[in-house]
Design a protein around this motif. Sequence first.
Motif, short mmCIF file in Angstrom:
data_model
loop_
_atom_site.label_atom_id
_atom_site.label_comp_id
_atom_site.label_asym_id
_atom_site.label_seq_id
_atom_site.Cartn_x
_atom_site.Cartn_y
_atom_site.Cartn_z
N PHE A 74 0.73 -1.39 -0.04
CA PHE A 74 -0.10 0.05 0.08
C PHE A 74 0.79 1.29 0.06
N HIS A 75 0.82 1.92 -1.14
CA HIS A 75 1.55 3.18 -1.23
C HIS A 75 0.64 4.19 -1.67
N SER A 76 1.06 5.49 -1.54
CA SER A 76 0.43 6.64 -1.99
C SER A 76 0.22 6.48 -3.37
N PHE A 77 -1.25 6.92 -3.70
CA PHE A 77 -1.65 6.96 -5.34
C PHE A 77 -2.62 8.07 -5.37
N ARG A 78 -2.57 8.52 -6.74
CA ARG A 78 -3.30 9.80 -7.02
C ARG A 78 -4.80 8.86 -7.57
N VAL A 79 -5.91 9.36 -6.71
CA VAL A 79 -7.18 8.77 -7.45
C VAL A 79 -7.82 9.72 -8.23
N SER A 80 -7.56 10.90 -8.23
CA SER A 80 -8.49 11.82 -9.35
C SER A 80 -7.30 13.12 -9.45
N GLU A 81 -8.13 13.91 -10.12
CA GLU A 81 -7.16 15.30 -10.35
C GLU A 81 -6.45 15.74 -9.21
N GLU A 82 -7.40 15.95 -8.23
CA GLU A 82 -6.79 16.39 -6.64
C GLU A 82 -6.57 15.48 -5.70
N TRP A 120 2.19 6.07 7.09
CA TRP A 120 3.80 6.02 7.19
C TRP A 120 4.28 6.73 5.99
N GLU A 121 3.54 7.31 5.30
CA GLU A 121 4.31 7.66 4.04
C GLU A 121 4.08 9.28 3.87
N LEU A 122 3.40 9.90 4.97
CA LEU A 122 3.04 11.36 5.07
C LEU A 122 4.29 12.34 5.18
N GLU A 123 5.38 11.73 5.77
CA GLU A 123 6.47 12.66 5.64
C GLU A 123 7.18 12.77 4.39
N GLY A 125 -9.58 3.15 -1.44
CA GLY A 125 -9.62 3.90 -2.63
C GLY A 125 -9.21 3.20 -3.77
N ASP A 126 -8.73 2.15 -3.67
CA ASP A 126 -8.02 1.33 -4.90
C ASP A 126 -9.31 0.71 -5.56
N HIS A 127 -10.26 0.34 -5.10
CA HIS A 127 -11.56 -0.11 -5.78
C HIS A 127 -12.06 0.87 -6.81
N PRO A 128 -12.36 0.33 -7.86
CA PRO A 128 -12.91 1.18 -9.00
C PRO A 128 -14.36 2.15 -8.47
N THR A 129 -14.91 1.50 -7.68
CA THR A 129 -16.35 2.16 -7.25
C THR A 129 -15.97 3.28 -6.24
N THR A 130 -14.88 3.11 -5.55
CA THR A 130 -14.52 4.22 -4.42
C THR A 130 -13.90 5.31 -5.33
#
Length: 310
Positions: free
Chosen positions: A115-123, A130-133, A155-160
């Motif tokens: 589980f790493h940071s990922f962009r779901v939409s434009e913003e 643990w990756e906030l820093e 957030g990685d499920h398409p519906t979300t």
Amino acid sequence: MKWHEVSIHTKESNEEMLSGFLNTISKGVSIEHSLDILKKKIDNFDDKYRLDPTDYPESDIRIIVYFDETADISGKLQEIRDFIGSNPLDARDDINIITREIDEEDWENEWKKYFHSFRVSEEFVIVPSWELEDYEFREDDKLIKLDPGMAFGTGDHPTTSMCLKMVEATVKPHHKIIDVGTGSGILTIGAHLMGARDLKATDIDELSIKVARENFELNACVNDVVLETGDLLKSESGQYDIIIANILAHIIDEMIDDAYTRLNTDGSFIASGIITEARDGIVDHMTRAGFEIKEILEDSGWVSIHAVKG
Ligand SMILES: C[S@@+](CC[C@H](N)C(=O)[O-])C[C@H]1O[C@@H](n2cnc3c(N)ncnc32)[C@H](O)[C@@H]1O
């Protein structure tokens, strides 16, 4: 703390009998269905949601049970074999049992590997705690902080992700919003990041309420959200500008008329958790109820509908 994991690969027809028994002798049972079964069984969307998509069995089902380190694991395995040997289970000889020992700490770190940071939409960007820093975000990024160790709704499920795109495009700070079936609270957090402060989040499941509260605290929105257990919109008496629900097609279907009643004129109903095959039925019902369909998004067999009260 160590755990014994016992994984039993078997036919779907054995699910009820085996899991019923395993529940009586273990600290918890989880079922992983193969993707083919998942596609057929709309009702277990919630189970599907909780699974790592890379971790489905290739066929049939996998029933996983956990025993803590103090359990007599050989005795438990014998009990399981005895049960299998003395009950009318399908393809009994093909039932495959595998055991392994899991270190609780390793388990926590396993999550972190995937589980790493990922962009779901434009913003919107989902960022594990643990990756906030380290996360290098853009000035206009809106960070949704989540800890996936706390269950589903990452957030990685398409519906979300489709709902988050609709939230980003629709929510304005003055909107009064209810998120029905909030799960991890992710969609409410998204609405809060868009500036909304009059928020309500509900779920039928107590565990989801607990998880959502933790995530609302992590995202500093807990004071702006009324969080309650609830069954769809059945006990709602207020009016809303936006109703969001990412549940299941047949459950969405049940709430369409209530959603129309509970929305202000020009209000939005953002509905998801709908499989492609159920899309036309839901659109028909929404149209009959008085909604205009503003947008339909589709991704990997799932549909999200943005309907507006005319
Ligand atoms: C697929 S999850 C969605 C979680 C989150 N909203 C998201 O989009 O990631 C569906 C949620 O709906 C909840 N739910 C199912 N039936 C419900 C009902 N009748 N009323 C309220 N919530 C319900 C489940 O407990 C679960 O948390």
